[in-house]
Design a protein around this motif. Structure first.
Motif, PDB file in Angstrom:
ATOM      1  N   THR A  29      67.579  78.695  88.708  1.00  0.00           N
ATOM      2  CA  THR A  29      66.455  79.078  89.473  1.00  0.00           C
ATOM      3  C   THR A  29      65.163  79.115  88.473  1.00  0.00           C
ATOM      4  O   THR A  29      65.377  79.924  87.360  1.00  0.00           O
ATOM      5  CB  THR A  29      66.701  80.363  90.186  1.00  0.00           C
ATOM      6  N   PRO A  30      64.084  78.443  88.935  1.00  0.00           N
ATOM      7  CA  PRO A  30      62.812  78.738  87.892  1.00  0.00           C
ATOM      8  C   PRO A  30      62.589  80.181  87.752  1.00  0.00           C
ATOM      9  O   PRO A  30      62.738  81.073  88.627  1.00  0.00           O
ATOM     10  CB  PRO A  30      61.820  78.327  88.654  1.00  0.00           C
ATOM     11  N   ASN A  31      62.193  80.517  86.618  1.00  0.00           N
ATOM     12  CA  ASN A  31      61.871  81.771  86.187  1.00  0.00           C
ATOM     13  C   ASN A  31      60.353  82.141  86.626  1.00  0.00           C
ATOM     14  O   ASN A  31      59.467  81.184  86.536  1.00  0.00           O
ATOM     15  CB  ASN A  31      61.877  82.082  84.585  1.00  0.00           C
ATOM     16  N   VAL A  32      59.940  83.234  87.163  1.00  0.00           N
ATOM     17  CA  VAL A  32      58.640  83.395  87.733  1.00  0.00           C
ATOM     18  C   VAL A  32      58.021  84.867  87.136  1.00  0.00           C
ATOM     19  O   VAL A  32      58.703  85.863  87.096  1.00  0.00           O
ATOM     20  CB  VAL A  32      58.919  83.547  89.395  1.00  0.00           C
ATOM     21  N   PHE A  33      56.932  84.446  86.545  1.00  0.00           N
ATOM     22  CA  PHE A  33      56.248  85.585  85.998  1.00  0.00           C
ATOM     23  C   PHE A  33      54.761  85.735  86.677  1.00  0.00           C
ATOM     24  O   PHE A  33      54.151  85.040  86.490  1.00  0.00           O
ATOM     25  CB  PHE A  33      55.953  85.467  84.221  1.00  0.00           C
ATOM     26  N   SER A  34      54.480  87.179  86.847  1.00  0.00           N
ATOM     27  CA  SER A  34      52.982  87.100  87.563  1.00  0.00           C
ATOM     28  C   SER A  34      52.496  88.428  87.042  1.00  0.00           C
ATOM     29  O   SER A  34      52.930  89.547  86.573  1.00  0.00           O
ATOM     30  CB  SER A  34      53.257  87.375  89.105  1.00  0.00           C
TER      31      SER A  34
ATOM     32  N   VAL B 218      52.984  82.466  86.561  1.00  0.00           N
ATOM     33  CA  VAL B 218      53.636  81.381  85.575  1.00  0.00           C
ATOM     34  C   VAL B 218      55.143  81.034  85.847  1.00  0.00           C
ATOM     35  O   VAL B 218      55.945  82.216  86.150  1.00  0.00           O
ATOM     36  CB  VAL B 218      53.387  81.428  84.191  1.00  0.00           C
ATOM     37  N   THR B 219      55.478  79.881  86.225  1.00  0.00           N
ATOM     38  CA  THR B 219      56.911  79.199  86.200  1.00  0.00           C
ATOM     39  C   THR B 219      57.496  78.764  85.185  1.00  0.00           C
ATOM     40  O   THR B 219      56.780  77.861  84.844  1.00  0.00           O
ATOM     41  CB  THR B 219      57.112  78.705  87.558  1.00  0.00           C
TER      42      THR B 219
ATOM     43  N   VAL C  72      52.380  85.447  74.206  1.00  0.00           N
ATOM     44  CA  VAL C  72      52.543  85.391  75.504  1.00  0.00           C
ATOM     45  C   VAL C  72      54.087  84.884  75.624  1.00  0.00           C
ATOM     46  O   VAL C  72      54.859  85.224  76.337  1.00  0.00           O
ATOM     47  CB  VAL C  72      51.773  84.434  76.471  1.00  0.00           C
ATOM     48  N   PHE C  73      54.579  83.638  74.999  1.00  0.00           N
ATOM     49  CA  PHE C  73      55.754  82.884  75.088  1.00  0.00           C
ATOM     50  C   PHE C  73      56.361  83.451  73.680  1.00  0.00           C
ATOM     51  O   PHE C  73      56.042  82.868  72.569  1.00  0.00           O
ATOM     52  CB  PHE C  73      55.603  81.238  74.795  1.00  0.00           C
ATOM     53  N   ARG C  74      57.291  84.537  73.988  1.00  0.00           N
ATOM     54  CA  ARG C  74      57.936  85.310  72.727  1.00  0.00           C
ATOM     55  C   ARG C  74      59.417  84.841  72.542  1.00  0.00           C
ATOM     56  O   ARG C  74      60.017  84.554  73.457  1.00  0.00           O
ATOM     57  CB  ARG C  74      57.793  86.719  73.023  1.00  0.00           C
TER      58      ARG C  74
ATOM     59  N   PRO D 257      61.440  90.158  79.034  1.00  0.00           N
ATOM     60  CA  PRO D 257      61.365  88.876  79.256  1.00  0.00           C
ATOM     61  C   PRO D 257      60.460  88.113  78.203  1.00  0.00           C
ATOM     62  O   PRO D 257      59.697  88.749  77.576  1.00  0.00           O
ATOM     63  CB  PRO D 257      60.689  88.951  80.655  1.00  0.00           C
ATOM     64  N   TRP D 258      60.768  86.747  78.190  1.00  0.00           N
ATOM     65  CA  TRP D 258      60.094  86.193  77.001  1.00  0.00           C
ATOM     66  C   TRP D 258      58.644  85.776  77.331  1.00  0.00           C
ATOM     67  O   TRP D 258      57.945  85.320  76.394  1.00  0.00           O
ATOM     68  CB  TRP D 258      60.909  84.731  76.770  1.00  0.00           C
ATOM     69  N   ILE D 259      58.351  85.935  78.793  1.00  0.00           N
ATOM     70  CA  ILE D 259      56.808  85.473  78.932  1.00  0.00           C
ATOM     71  C   ILE D 259      56.240  86.786  79.058  1.00  0.00           C
ATOM     72  O   ILE D 259      56.442  87.441  80.270  1.00  0.00           O
ATOM     73  CB  ILE D 259      56.722  84.466  80.048  1.00  0.00           C
ATOM     74  N   ASP D 260      55.042  87.057  78.490  1.00  0.00           N
ATOM     75  CA  ASP D 260      54.417  88.410  78.715  1.00  0.00           C
ATOM     76  C   ASP D 260      53.015  88.020  79.042  1.00  0.00           C
ATOM     77  O   ASP D 260      52.143  87.633  78.170  1.00  0.00           O
ATOM     78  CB  ASP D 260      54.659  89.201  77.607  1.00  0.00           C
TER      79      ASP D 260
END
Length: 75
Positions: A4-9, A15-16, A35-37, A42-45
């Motif tokens: 499943t795509p990861n979703v960050f809001s 951002v997916t 942002v992309f860690r 979570p790896w996207i902040d």
């Protein structure tokens, strides 16, 4: 195996991330590491940069694994 795509809001953007589509070019992490860690969950902040910077970086994703959607303001 399908993932499943990861979703960050945040308040402005969603951002997916589709891991099965990613070619691991690491362009996102190399160019916008705030942002992309690596090695952080979570790896996207999305608080790590401005919305404009995030959009610019997502547009550079060579595989299209990263996508974004700007949230509409409700009147």
């Amino acid at each position: 195996m399908k993932t499943t795509p990861n979703v960050f809001s945040n308040d402005e953007i969603t951002v997916t991330y589709k891991p099965c589509q990613c070619i691991n070019a690491e362009r996102c992490a190399k160019e916008l590491s705030s942002v992309f860690r690596h090695s952080v969950i979570p790896w996207i902040d999305l608080e790590g940069a401005t919305t404009e910077q995030i959009i610019s970086q997502v547009r550079k994703c060579p595989s299209g694994a990263l996508q974004f959607h700007v949230k509409q303001e409700v009147a």
